[in-house]
Write an enzyme that holds these catalytic residues in place. Structure first.
Site, PDB file in Angstrom:
ATOM      1  N   LYS A  22       1.999   4.027 -22.176  1.00 48.89           N
ATOM      2  CA  LYS A  22       1.893   4.777 -23.443  1.00 48.89           C
ATOM      3  C   LYS A  22       0.509   4.597 -24.060  1.00 48.89           C
ATOM      4  CE  LYS A  22       3.546   2.666 -27.273  1.00 48.89           C
ATOM      5  NZ  LYS A  22       2.563   2.512 -28.355  1.00 48.89           N
ATOM      6  N   ASN A  23       0.038   3.346 -24.117  1.00 47.92           N
ATOM      7  CA  ASN A  23      -1.214   3.089 -24.830  1.00 47.92           C
ATOM      8  C   ASN A  23      -2.457   3.508 -24.050  1.00 47.92           C
ATOM      9  OD1 ASN A  23       0.263   2.235 -26.964  1.00 47.92           O
ATOM     10  ND2 ASN A  23      -0.127   0.046 -26.678  1.00 47.92           N
ATOM     11  N   ARG A  93       0.725   5.602 -35.934  1.00 52.30           N
ATOM     12  CA  ARG A  93      -0.625   5.196 -36.321  1.00 52.30           C
ATOM     13  C   ARG A  93      -1.676   5.638 -35.312  1.00 52.30           C
ATOM     14  NH1 ARG A  93      -1.600   1.544 -39.847  1.00 52.30           N
ATOM     15  NH2 ARG A  93      -3.507   1.123 -38.730  1.00 52.30           N
ATOM     16  N   CYS A 117       1.929  -0.947 -41.720  1.00 48.62           N
ATOM     17  CA  CYS A 117       3.117  -0.772 -40.896  1.00 48.62           C
ATOM     18  C   CYS A 117       3.808  -2.115 -40.763  1.00 48.62           C
ATOM     19  CB  CYS A 117       2.778  -0.183 -39.543  1.00 48.62           C
ATOM     20  SG  CYS A 117       2.135  -1.365 -38.397  1.00 48.62           S
ATOM     21  N   ARG A 122      -3.128  -3.475 -40.870  1.00 42.17           N
ATOM     22  CA  ARG A 122      -3.784  -2.628 -39.872  1.00 42.17           C
ATOM     23  C   ARG A 122      -4.787  -1.618 -40.448  1.00 42.17           C
ATOM     24  NH1 ARG A 122       0.493  -0.862 -35.460  1.00 42.17           N
ATOM     25  NH2 ARG A 122      -1.320  -0.766 -34.126  1.00 42.17           N
ATOM     26  N   PRO A 123      -5.890  -2.129 -40.991  1.00 43.96           N
ATOM     27  CA  PRO A 123      -6.912  -1.223 -41.523  1.00 43.96           C
ATOM     28  C   PRO A 123      -7.634  -0.462 -40.412  1.00 43.96           C
ATOM     29  CG  PRO A 123      -7.706  -3.496 -41.556  1.00 43.96           C
ATOM     30  CD  PRO A 123      -6.281  -3.550 -41.086  1.00 43.96           C
ATOM     31  N   ILE A 124      -8.393   0.568 -40.785  1.00 44.66           N
ATOM     32  CA  ILE A 124      -9.207   1.305 -39.799  1.00 44.66           C
ATOM     33  C   ILE A 124     -10.685   1.269 -40.187  1.00 44.66           C
ATOM     34  CG2 ILE A 124      -7.399   2.836 -38.906  1.00 44.66           C
ATOM     35  CD1 ILE A 124      -8.760   5.005 -40.808  1.00 44.66           C
ATOM     36  N   ASP A 125     -11.039   0.244 -41.003  1.00 43.42           N
ATOM     37  CA  ASP A 125     -12.425   0.161 -41.492  1.00 43.42           C
ATOM     38  C   ASP A 125     -13.444   0.139 -40.349  1.00 43.42           C
ATOM     39  OD1 ASP A 125     -11.083  -2.362 -41.051  1.00 43.42           O
ATOM     40  OD2 ASP A 125     -12.895  -3.368 -41.739  1.00 43.42           O
ATOM     41  N   LEU A 126     -13.096  -0.485 -39.223  1.00 43.30           N
ATOM     42  CA  LEU A 126     -14.073  -0.601 -38.133  1.00 43.30           C
ATOM     43  C   LEU A 126     -14.314   0.756 -37.464  1.00 43.30           C
ATOM     44  CD1 LEU A 126     -12.738  -3.953 -36.633  1.00 43.30           C
ATOM     45  CD2 LEU A 126     -14.674  -3.644 -38.174  1.00 43.30           C
ATOM     46  N   ASP A 308       1.509  -7.649 -27.698  1.00 43.46           N
ATOM     47  CA  ASP A 308       2.627  -6.735 -27.425  1.00 43.46           C
ATOM     48  C   ASP A 308       3.698  -7.376 -26.541  1.00 43.46           C
ATOM     49  OD1 ASP A 308       1.384  -4.864 -28.959  1.00 43.46           O
ATOM     50  OD2 ASP A 308       0.666  -3.630 -27.299  1.00 43.46           O
ATOM     51  N   LEU A 330      -3.229 -11.919 -33.743  1.00 39.41           N
ATOM     52  CA  LEU A 330      -3.763 -10.574 -33.983  1.00 39.41           C
ATOM     53  C   LEU A 330      -3.182  -9.886 -35.213  1.00 39.41           C
ATOM     54  CD1 LEU A 330      -4.307  -8.994 -30.481  1.00 39.41           C
ATOM     55  CD2 LEU A 330      -5.967  -9.887 -32.064  1.00 39.41           C
ATOM     56  N   ARG A 400      10.138   5.017 -28.971  1.00 35.75           N
ATOM     57  CA  ARG A 400       8.712   5.365 -29.122  1.00 35.75           C
ATOM     58  C   ARG A 400       7.906   4.934 -27.907  1.00 35.75           C
ATOM     59  NH1 ARG A 400       6.013   3.562 -34.522  1.00 35.75           N
ATOM     60  NH2 ARG A 400       4.346   4.401 -33.243  1.00 35.75           N
TER      61      ARG A 400
HETATM   62  C1  EPZ Z   1      -3.496  -1.284 -30.228  1.00 32.78           C
HETATM   63  O1  EPZ Z   1      -3.350  -1.109 -31.628  1.00 32.78           O
HETATM   64  C2  EPZ Z   1      -2.163  -0.951 -29.604  1.00 32.78           C
HETATM   65  N1  EPZ Z   1      -1.845   0.441 -29.906  1.00 32.78           N
HETATM   66  C3  EPZ Z   1      -1.109  -1.909 -30.125  1.00 32.78           C
HETATM   67  O2  EPZ Z   1       0.107  -1.645 -29.461  1.00 32.78           O
HETATM   68  C4  EPZ Z   1      -1.526  -3.357 -29.842  1.00 32.78           C
HETATM   69  O3  EPZ Z   1      -0.610  -4.239 -30.438  1.00 32.78           O
HETATM   70  C5  EPZ Z   1      -2.932  -3.611 -30.393  1.00 32.78           C
HETATM   71  O4  EPZ Z   1      -3.862  -2.621 -29.901  1.00 32.78           O
HETATM   72  C6  EPZ Z   1      -3.481  -4.974 -30.010  1.00 32.78           C
HETATM   73  O5  EPZ Z   1      -3.505  -5.097 -28.621  1.00 32.78           O
HETATM   74  C7  EPZ Z   1      -2.338   1.397 -29.124  1.00 32.78           C
HETATM   75  O6  EPZ Z   1      -3.076   1.173 -28.186  1.00 32.78           O
HETATM   76  C8  EPZ Z   1      -1.918   2.779 -29.460  1.00 32.78           C
HETATM   77  P1  EPZ Z   1      -6.410  -3.189 -32.960  1.00 32.78           P
HETATM   78  P2  EPZ Z   1      -4.648  -1.035 -32.572  1.00 32.78           P
HETATM   79  O7  EPZ Z   1      -7.256  -2.204 -33.706  1.00 32.78           O
HETATM   80  O8  EPZ Z   1      -5.766  -0.412 -31.822  1.00 32.78           O
HETATM   81  C9  EPZ Z   1      -7.695  -5.494 -36.900  1.00 32.78           C
HETATM   82  C10 EPZ Z   1       2.442  -1.287 -29.285  1.00 32.78           C
HETATM   83  O9  EPZ Z   1       3.437  -2.021 -29.519  1.00 32.78           O
HETATM   84  N2  EPZ Z   1      -8.483  -4.295 -37.257  1.00 32.78           N
HETATM   85  O10 EPZ Z   1      -6.896  -3.659 -31.649  1.00 32.78           O
HETATM   86  O11 EPZ Z   1      -4.217  -0.411 -33.839  1.00 32.78           O
HETATM   87  C11 EPZ Z   1      -6.190  -5.247 -36.886  1.00 32.78           C
HETATM   88  O12 EPZ Z   1      -5.632  -5.273 -38.179  1.00 32.78           O
HETATM   89  C12 EPZ Z   1       1.263  -1.263 -30.228  1.00 32.78           C
HETATM   90  O13 EPZ Z   1       2.377  -0.529 -28.305  1.00 32.78           O
HETATM   91  C13 EPZ Z   1      -9.263  -4.302 -38.382  1.00 32.78           C
HETATM   92  O14 EPZ Z   1      -9.320  -5.280 -39.134  1.00 32.78           O
HETATM   93  O15 EPZ Z   1      -4.946  -2.568 -32.787  1.00 32.78           O
HETATM   94  C14 EPZ Z   1      -5.702  -6.333 -35.969  1.00 32.78           C
HETATM   95  O16 EPZ Z   1      -5.591  -7.521 -36.672  1.00 32.78           O
HETATM   96  C15 EPZ Z   1       1.517  -1.933 -31.528  1.00 32.78           C
HETATM   97  N3  EPZ Z   1      -9.975  -3.161 -38.691  1.00 32.78           N
HETATM   98  C16 EPZ Z   1      -6.826  -6.441 -34.948  1.00 32.78           C
HETATM   99  O17 EPZ Z   1      -7.987  -5.870 -35.569  1.00 32.78           O
HETATM  100  C17 EPZ Z   1      -9.950  -2.058 -37.905  1.00 32.78           C
HETATM  101  O18 EPZ Z   1     -10.628  -1.058 -38.228  1.00 32.78           O
HETATM  102  C18 EPZ Z   1      -6.591  -5.733 -33.639  1.00 32.78           C
HETATM  103  O19 EPZ Z   1      -6.103  -4.410 -33.898  1.00 32.78           O
HETATM  104  C19 EPZ Z   1      -9.150  -2.073 -36.749  1.00 32.78           C
HETATM  105  C20 EPZ Z   1      -8.428  -3.207 -36.430  1.00 32.78           C
END
Ligand code: EPZ
Length: 421
Positions: A22-23, A93, A117, A122-126, A308, A330, A400
């Site tokens: 999926k991912n 998301r 969630c 889970r911010p998207i600032d980066l 995960d 994480l 999902r």
């Molecule tokens: C991906 O989510 C996966 N989703 C998640 O899988 C997985 O748990 C996660 O990576 C970690 O491996 C998909 O690939 C669709 P991150 P993502 O950005 O990209 C912080 C599942 O069960 N962060 O790598 O959203 C964040 O809060 C799902 O299939 C910021 O601070 O995760 C976290 O603590 C759930 N700012 C860390 O980084 C940002 O702009 C890693 O999150 C982005 C992230």
């Protein structure tokens, strides 16, 4: 609403085929926004999140045809909207993955902010700061990210403060269509990110450093990419979950269509707990053990142990002989399954992001509620090892990301039924 009824204490046996990831499929589907003409994606998992993203693309004006339940043909030539609505983004998301491609191609887009969630803020600032470095002007208006770059995005040197999977994917896609060269440092190295890079490189985008945490990407200057057929890699988390099903029932089962190279950290933990693992091409067999040992796990970015798989190993640790410790690094709130597992007799003590799991007590069946995708699978696993018949409610979370979970588990001999409340 559907729920799963699971009779515990049965042994499993046989083989189960792992679906596409999926991912990996989600960013690949989003990447069709920077491609022209028909793109055919094979080994797409038949799960709800894929349909959600396909619906989002259709709303933007793309054509998405499922040639069968695992093959998706997408054509984005006639996109006529660049607005990703709240109604869809709130469901998933990962919809944020359209931000980079839409902005790079059209120079403007509006994407609803995903919001928090169950597993954390889970911010998207980066994602946003990287796009700003590439020349985007970004404002948040009425819950939407409103992004503009009238002359397209330009290359930039970007250092991610934290490793982010979808953040890396968004910026890789944006950089592929940008004007000039982008250098990314501290990029995620998850196999799903690597596949996205490989697919783009395969169709002519210059990407150096694939599989490392530093990438150099030469953009096409807003020229759409001509693509080939894409085959999605196997789902390493689904694979790990079925291996856990074998382990928690102390049974011998084999998963097929798996990639053991993507599962090293997970397979190591099975070994540490005493389970034998046999690898034969794309088949992985887990073998039962006389004594299930406790385990210590720290979740971290790939190639470390994946967050995960944290919930599933917590369920498994409940039948280990001793105290296991899981450190979730994480996500700040990814222990929602603990209170549900406690309803099945689990003794789990939380201290911030560290869980101590006191294994060895027999679990008993209960009615439990799924809270997120992986937490749900942990409850199913615990039910397989419990005395009596459990009911796992709210399984729309499972749908999902797990294709036909109850059918696949039943094929292995589990006594599991999908019923309607
Ligand atoms: C991906 O989510 C996966 N989703 C998640 O899988 C997985 O748990 C996660 O990576 C970690 O491996 C998909 O690939 C669709 P991150 P993502 O950005 O990209 C912080 C599942 O069960 N962060 O790598 O959203 C964040 O809060 C799902 O299939 C910021 O601070 O995760 C976290 O603590 C759930 N700012 C860390 O980084 C940002 O702009 C890693 O999150 C982005 C992230």
């Amino acid at each position: 609403m559907f729920y799963l009824e699971i009779e515990g204490n049965s042994k499993l046996s046989g083989e189960v085929a792992i679906s596409g990831a999926k991912n990996a499929a989600l960013p690949l589907i989003a990447s069709t926004l920077i491609m022209k003409d028909d793109v055919v994606l094979e080994n797409i998992p038949n799960v709800a999140d894929i349909k959600t993203l396909a619906t989002l693309l259709v709303n933007l004006g793309a054509k998405c045809d499922f040639l069968d339940s695992h093959i998706l043909k997408i054509n984005t030539n006639n996109i006529n909207s660049t607005k990703a609505n709240y109604d869809i983004v709130r469901k998933m998301r990962a919809s944020i993955l359209v931000l980079g491609p839409l902005l790079a191609r059209f120079g403007h887009c509006e994407v609803s902010l995903p919001g928090g969630c169950a597993i954390g803020q889970r911010p998207i600032d980066l994602h946003l700061s990287a796009l700003e470095k590439m020349g985007a002007n970004i404002e948040i208006k009425q819950g939407y990210v409103v992004a503009t770059a009238p002359n397209g995005l330009h290359g930039a040197d970007i250092v991610f403060d934290k490793i982010t999977v979808t953040g890396s994917e968004n910026i890789i896609m944006a950089a592929a269509l940008a004007h000039g060269t982008t250098r990314l440092t501290n990029v995620a190295k998850e196999p799903e990110v690597v596949q996205l890079c490989e697919v783009l490189a395969d169709v002519g985008v210059y990407i150096e450093g694939i599989g490392t945490n530093e990438l150099t990407i030469k953009g096409t200057g807003q020229n759409l990419i001509t693509s080939k057929n894409i085959r999605v890699i196997p789902d390493r988390i689904e694979a790990g979950t079925y291996l856990c099903a074998g382990a928690i029932t102390n049974s011998k089962i084999t998963i097929t269509n798996a990639n053991a190279n993507h599962l090293k950290a997970i397979l190591t933990k099975f070994n540490e707990m005493g389970f034998g693992i046999e690898i034969n091409d794309d088949k992985i067999t887990i073998l039962p053990t006389d004594k299930i040992k406790p385990v210590e796990i720290v979740t971290t970015e790939y190639p470390g142990f994946p967050t995960d798989m944290q919930a599933q190993f917590m369920a498994l640790a409940l039948i280990a002989d001793g105290v296991s410790v899981i450190d979730e690094r994480l996500f700040e709130n990814r222990f929602m399954h603990v209170s549900e597992l406690s309803r099945m007799g689990a003794d789990i003590r939380l201290n911030g992001h560290i869980a101590s799991i006191y294994g060895g007590e027999k679990l008993n069946a209960a009615d439990v509620m799924a809270t997120d995708l992986r937490a749900s699978s942990a409850l199913v696993l615990a039910a397989l090892a419990s005395d009596g018949t459990s009911k796992v409610h709210r399984i729309y979370h499972l749908d999902r990301g797990y294709e036909n979970l109850e059918i696949k588990l039943a094929e292995l001999g589990a006594k599991i039924k999908r019923l309607e409340e």
